[in-house]
Design a protein around this motif. Sequence first.
Motif, PDB file in Angstrom:
ATOM      1  N   ILE A  35       0.858  -1.184   0.000  1.00  0.00           N
ATOM      2  CA  ILE A  35       0.000   0.000   0.000  1.00  0.00           C
ATOM      3  C   ILE A  35       0.896   1.236   0.000  1.00  0.00           C
ATOM      4  CG2 ILE A  35      -1.862   1.211   1.192  1.00  0.00           C
ATOM      5  CD1 ILE A  35      -2.775  -1.548   0.479  1.00  0.00           C
ATOM      6  N   GLN A  36       0.760   2.066  -1.012  1.00  0.00           N
ATOM      7  CA  GLN A  36       1.586   3.278  -1.096  1.00  0.00           C
ATOM      8  C   GLN A  36       1.146   4.293  -0.047  1.00  0.00           C
ATOM      9  OE1 GLN A  36       0.705   4.117  -5.281  1.00  0.00           O
ATOM     10  NE2 GLN A  36       2.894   4.074  -5.656  1.00  0.00           N
ATOM     11  N   GLN A  37       2.064   5.196   0.271  1.00  0.00           N
ATOM     12  CA  GLN A  37       1.702   6.337   1.114  1.00  0.00           C
ATOM     13  C   GLN A  37       0.672   7.174   0.378  1.00  0.00           C
ATOM     14  OE1 GLN A  37       2.757   7.173   4.175  1.00  0.00           O
ATOM     15  NE2 GLN A  37       4.056   5.366   4.347  1.00  0.00           N
ATOM     16  N   ARG A  38      -0.178   7.815   1.136  1.00  0.00           N
ATOM     17  CA  ARG A  38      -1.190   8.663   0.501  1.00  0.00           C
ATOM     18  C   ARG A  38      -0.552   9.900  -0.124  1.00  0.00           C
ATOM     19  NH1 ARG A  38      -7.041   8.324   3.315  1.00  0.00           N
ATOM     20  NH2 ARG A  38      -6.960   6.126   3.828  1.00  0.00           N
ATOM     21  N   GLU A  39      -0.944  10.178  -1.330  1.00  0.00           N
ATOM     22  CA  GLU A  39      -0.442  11.356  -2.042  1.00  0.00           C
ATOM     23  C   GLU A  39      -1.070  12.632  -1.479  1.00  0.00           C
ATOM     24  OE1 GLU A  39       1.629  11.270  -4.665  1.00  0.00           O
ATOM     25  OE2 GLU A  39       1.379  13.196  -5.666  1.00  0.00           O
ATOM     26  N   PHE A  40      -2.326  12.508  -1.073  1.00  0.00           N
ATOM     27  CA  PHE A  40      -3.067  13.687  -0.602  1.00  0.00           C
ATOM     28  C   PHE A  40      -3.591  13.444   0.805  1.00  0.00           C
ATOM     29  CE2 PHE A  40      -3.501  13.710  -5.222  1.00  0.00           C
ATOM     30  CZ  PHE A  40      -3.047  14.978  -5.517  1.00  0.00           C
ATOM     31  N   LYS A  41      -3.389  14.411   1.666  1.00  0.00           N
ATOM     32  CA  LYS A  41      -3.906  14.321   3.034  1.00  0.00           C
ATOM     33  C   LYS A  41      -4.716  15.585   3.314  1.00  0.00           C
ATOM     34  CE  LYS A  41      -0.272  11.358   4.887  1.00  0.00           C
ATOM     35  NZ  LYS A  41      -1.027  10.295   5.552  1.00  0.00           N
ATOM     36  N   PHE A 170      -9.232  13.945  -6.159  1.00  0.00           N
ATOM     37  CA  PHE A 170      -8.255  14.989  -5.834  1.00  0.00           C
ATOM     38  C   PHE A 170      -7.726  15.633  -7.117  1.00  0.00           C
ATOM     39  CE2 PHE A 170      -8.099  12.233  -2.103  1.00  0.00           C
ATOM     40  CZ  PHE A 170      -8.135  13.163  -1.084  1.00  0.00           C
ATOM     41  N   MET A 171      -7.731  16.969  -7.139  1.00  0.00           N
ATOM     42  CA  MET A 171      -7.167  17.699  -8.272  1.00  0.00           C
ATOM     43  C   MET A 171      -5.767  18.197  -7.916  1.00  0.00           C
ATOM     44  SD  MET A 171     -10.005  17.610 -10.069  1.00  0.00           S
ATOM     45  CE  MET A 171      -9.983  18.822 -11.341  1.00  0.00           C
ATOM     46  N   PHE A 172      -5.670  18.823  -6.760  1.00  0.00           N
ATOM     47  CA  PHE A 172      -4.395  19.330  -6.224  1.00  0.00           C
ATOM     48  C   PHE A 172      -4.406  19.085  -4.713  1.00  0.00           C
ATOM     49  CE2 PHE A 172      -5.641  22.167  -9.719  1.00  0.00           C
ATOM     50  CZ  PHE A 172      -4.584  21.963 -10.581  1.00  0.00           C
ATOM     51  N   ASP A 173      -3.318  19.468  -4.040  1.00  0.00           N
ATOM     52  CA  ASP A 173      -3.277  19.401  -2.581  1.00  0.00           C
ATOM     53  C   ASP A 173      -4.440  20.178  -1.965  1.00  0.00           C
ATOM     54  OD1 ASP A 173      -1.027  17.928  -2.551  1.00  0.00           O
ATOM     55  OD2 ASP A 173       0.339  19.596  -2.159  1.00  0.00           O
ATOM     56  N   GLN A 204     -30.482  14.383  -0.488  1.00  0.00           N
ATOM     57  CA  GLN A 204     -29.640  15.408  -1.122  1.00  0.00           C
ATOM     58  C   GLN A 204     -28.675  14.734  -2.094  1.00  0.00           C
ATOM     59  OE1 GLN A 204     -27.915  18.455   1.522  1.00  0.00           O
ATOM     60  NE2 GLN A 204     -29.031  17.523   3.209  1.00  0.00           N
ATOM     61  N   LEU A 205     -28.697  15.154  -3.342  1.00  0.00           N
ATOM     62  CA  LEU A 205     -27.731  14.701  -4.348  1.00  0.00           C
ATOM     63  C   LEU A 205     -26.901  15.920  -4.716  1.00  0.00           C
ATOM     64  CD1 LEU A 205     -30.198  12.652  -6.594  1.00  0.00           C
ATOM     65  CD2 LEU A 205     -28.657  11.768  -4.848  1.00  0.00           C
ATOM     66  N   LEU A 206     -25.606  15.895  -4.397  1.00  0.00           N
ATOM     67  CA  LEU A 206     -24.797  17.108  -4.450  1.00  0.00           C
ATOM     68  C   LEU A 206     -23.486  16.882  -5.194  1.00  0.00           C
ATOM     69  CD1 LEU A 206     -25.195  17.964  -0.663  1.00  0.00           C
ATOM     70  CD2 LEU A 206     -26.403  19.106  -2.514  1.00  0.00           C
ATOM     71  N   ALA A 207     -23.021  17.926  -5.831  1.00  0.00           N
ATOM     72  CA  ALA A 207     -21.691  17.918  -6.441  1.00  0.00           C
ATOM     73  C   ALA A 207     -21.042  19.269  -6.170  1.00  0.00           C
ATOM     74  CB  ALA A 207     -21.787  17.682  -7.947  1.00  0.00           C
ATOM     75  N   GLY A 208     -19.721  19.271  -5.987  1.00  0.00           N
ATOM     76  CA  GLY A 208     -19.078  20.543  -5.709  1.00  0.00           C
ATOM     77  C   GLY A 208     -17.588  20.415  -5.537  1.00  0.00           C
ATOM     78  N   VAL A 209     -16.988  21.474  -5.016  1.00  0.00           N
ATOM     79  CA  VAL A 209     -15.541  21.502  -4.823  1.00  0.00           C
ATOM     80  C   VAL A 209     -15.217  21.691  -3.349  1.00  0.00           C
ATOM     81  CG1 VAL A 209     -14.950  22.358  -7.115  1.00  0.00           C
ATOM     82  CG2 VAL A 209     -15.471  23.975  -5.303  1.00  0.00           C
ATOM     83  N   SER A 210     -14.071  21.144  -2.947  1.00  0.00           N
ATOM     84  CA  SER A 210     -13.581  21.320  -1.586  1.00  0.00           C
ATOM     85  C   SER A 210     -12.198  21.958  -1.612  1.00  0.00           C
ATOM     86  CB  SER A 210     -13.466  19.970  -0.868  1.00  0.00           C
ATOM     87  OG  SER A 210     -14.717  19.534  -0.440  1.00  0.00           O
TER      88      SER A 210
ATOM     89  N   ASP B  23       3.645  14.822 -17.135  1.00  0.00           N
ATOM     90  CA  ASP B  23       4.855  14.631 -16.341  1.00  0.00           C
ATOM     91  C   ASP B  23       4.596  14.880 -14.863  1.00  0.00           C
ATOM     92  OD1 ASP B  23       7.156  15.921 -18.813  1.00  0.00           O
ATOM     93  OD2 ASP B  23       6.271  13.951 -18.497  1.00  0.00           O
ATOM     94  N   ASP B  24       3.662  15.783 -14.595  1.00  0.00           N
ATOM     95  CA  ASP B  24       3.514  16.269 -13.233  1.00  0.00           C
ATOM     96  C   ASP B  24       2.505  15.472 -12.417  1.00  0.00           C
ATOM     97  OD1 ASP B  24       2.994  19.552 -11.846  1.00  0.00           O
ATOM     98  OD2 ASP B  24       4.603  18.102 -11.566  1.00  0.00           O
ATOM     99  N   SER B  25       1.719  14.610 -13.089  1.00  0.00           N
ATOM    100  CA  SER B  25       0.560  14.036 -12.426  1.00  0.00           C
ATOM    101  C   SER B  25       0.932  13.009 -11.365  1.00  0.00           C
ATOM    102  CB  SER B  25      -0.369  13.403 -13.455  1.00  0.00           C
ATOM    103  OG  SER B  25       0.342  12.387 -14.114  1.00  0.00           O
TER     104      SER B  25
END
Lengths: 216, 218
Positions: A35-41, A170-173, A204-210, B23-25
Motif C-alpha cells: 500500500i503506497q503512502q497517501r499522495e493527498f492528506k 483529488f485535483m491538487f493538494d 440530497q444529491l450534491l456535487a461541488g468543490v472542496s 509529467d507532473d501528475s
Amino acid sequence: MRPLIFAAVLIASFAAHATSGQYDDEDSGGNAVVIQQREFKMAHEFTMQSGTLPLDAFEKGIALTGRYTLHFDDFNAWEIVGVTYSLNIDSGLKGILANDPFHVQPESLPELILVADSNYVATPFYGKFALFNSAIIYEELSLYGGLSVSYWSDGSFQPGPDFGAAIRFFMFDFLSLRFDIRHSLVMNGIPVVDPNAQINGILQLLAGVSFNIGGG
Amino acid sequence: MRMRFILVLVALAIASTSAYADDDSDIKEQQRVVIQNRKFKLGTEVAFEGATLPLDPFNKGLGGTARLTFHFNDFNAWEVISATGAYNLNSDLANQLEKNFGIQAQQLPGLILMLESDYIVKPFYGKFALANRTLLYQEVYLAVGATASYWTDPNPLRQIRYGPNVGGGLRFFVADWLSWRFDLRYAAVASEIPFLIKNATLDGVLYLGTGLAFNIGG
C-alpha cells in the motif's frame, strides 16, 4: 470444554483466512500487498456544493451547500457543520391535482428552507483510478453519519438522524471535486410516543468543490 | 498569415500544457505515470439489483432489476436491456387523497415496469486501499440511453411513457466472475410529446439501486 475448543477453531480459521486474504488479492504483483503512502492528506476542508433535493412532491429543491470539515487523520473526520439552502421550484403537482380527474385544492404545506447537519466522517477507502488508462487520478470514498436539523417555511424546526456517502477526486493538494448522496430523516415529534408525529425524508444529491488547508 | 501563426502558437501551448500535466501528475513515481494492466476484465455481465424509486408523489417504489450488458473493451459497453419491476407503496399524499377526497387508488398513476437500453462508458478503473490494509479493485461508469415504461393510469394514452435516461455507477470487484455495484439513474419519461401536445405528461424517475453482477468471459 467442547464449545471452547469449537470457538477456538472457529477464530483460528477466521484469522487464517484473513491472513491468506491479504497476500492473495494481488496475484500479478507478487505475494504481498503493497500500500503506497497517501499522495493527498486533508486537514481543514471547506466545501461548496450544489445539487438537488428531489423528494418533496410539491417543491423540487435546488441545493446550495457550504460545509466545514476537520480531518483528524486518514480515516476519521468531523464535519462540524454543513448548511444547505433549498431554492424551491414548484413541481406542477398542485396544478395536476386541481384539474381532471382530481379537482383537489391541496392545503398549503410547509416548504423546506434550510438543513444544517453535523456528521462523523469515516474514510476507509483511498485509492487511484486510471482515467482511460492514461492518467492517474487519486480519490477516496467516505461514509457519513450524524444529526440534521431542518427549518421549514412554517417556522418549525425538525431534527433527525442523517447518513450518506461521498466520493472525492483529488485535483491538487488544496482542491478536490466531490459528489455526495445524503439522506436525513427529520421529524416534528417523537414517533410512537406522539401519534401526530410525522417523519420527512430529505434526500440530497450534491456535487461541488472542496478547498483544503493544511494536511499536505 | 497572422491567423496561421496564432493557430500554431495555440497548438504549441496546448501540447506543452498537456505534456507538462502528464509529467507532473504523479511526481513520486519518478516523473512517470505507470498504469498497471487491469486485473479484472468484463465480458458478458448479468446483474440483479434491489432499488428504490423515490420520486413518484403518489407511490414510494421498491424495485427489482435485472440487466444484461456486453462489454466490448475496457472502456465501452452496451447495456442491451435492463428491466425494473416496481412494487408501489402508497405515499402520504396518496393516503390523504384516498381518505379525505374520495380519490380511488386506480386513479393515481404508478410505475409498474421500466425497460432501458444504455451505452456505458467506463473511464475510471482503479484500486482502493481499504483502511490501508486490503486492496479493492473498482470502476466508475456512466450510462446514457433510452427508457420505455409502463404505468397504471386510467388514461390509456398515458400508460406507455418513454424518454432518455442518464446515470452512473460504482463497481467493486469481488472475484473474476462477481462484482458488487451501486447505480444511480434518472429517466425523464413522457406519455406523448411534451410541450407540443397539451395533455402530455412528463415524469422523472430516479433510480437508486445496488446489487450483484455476474461476469461470464472477459
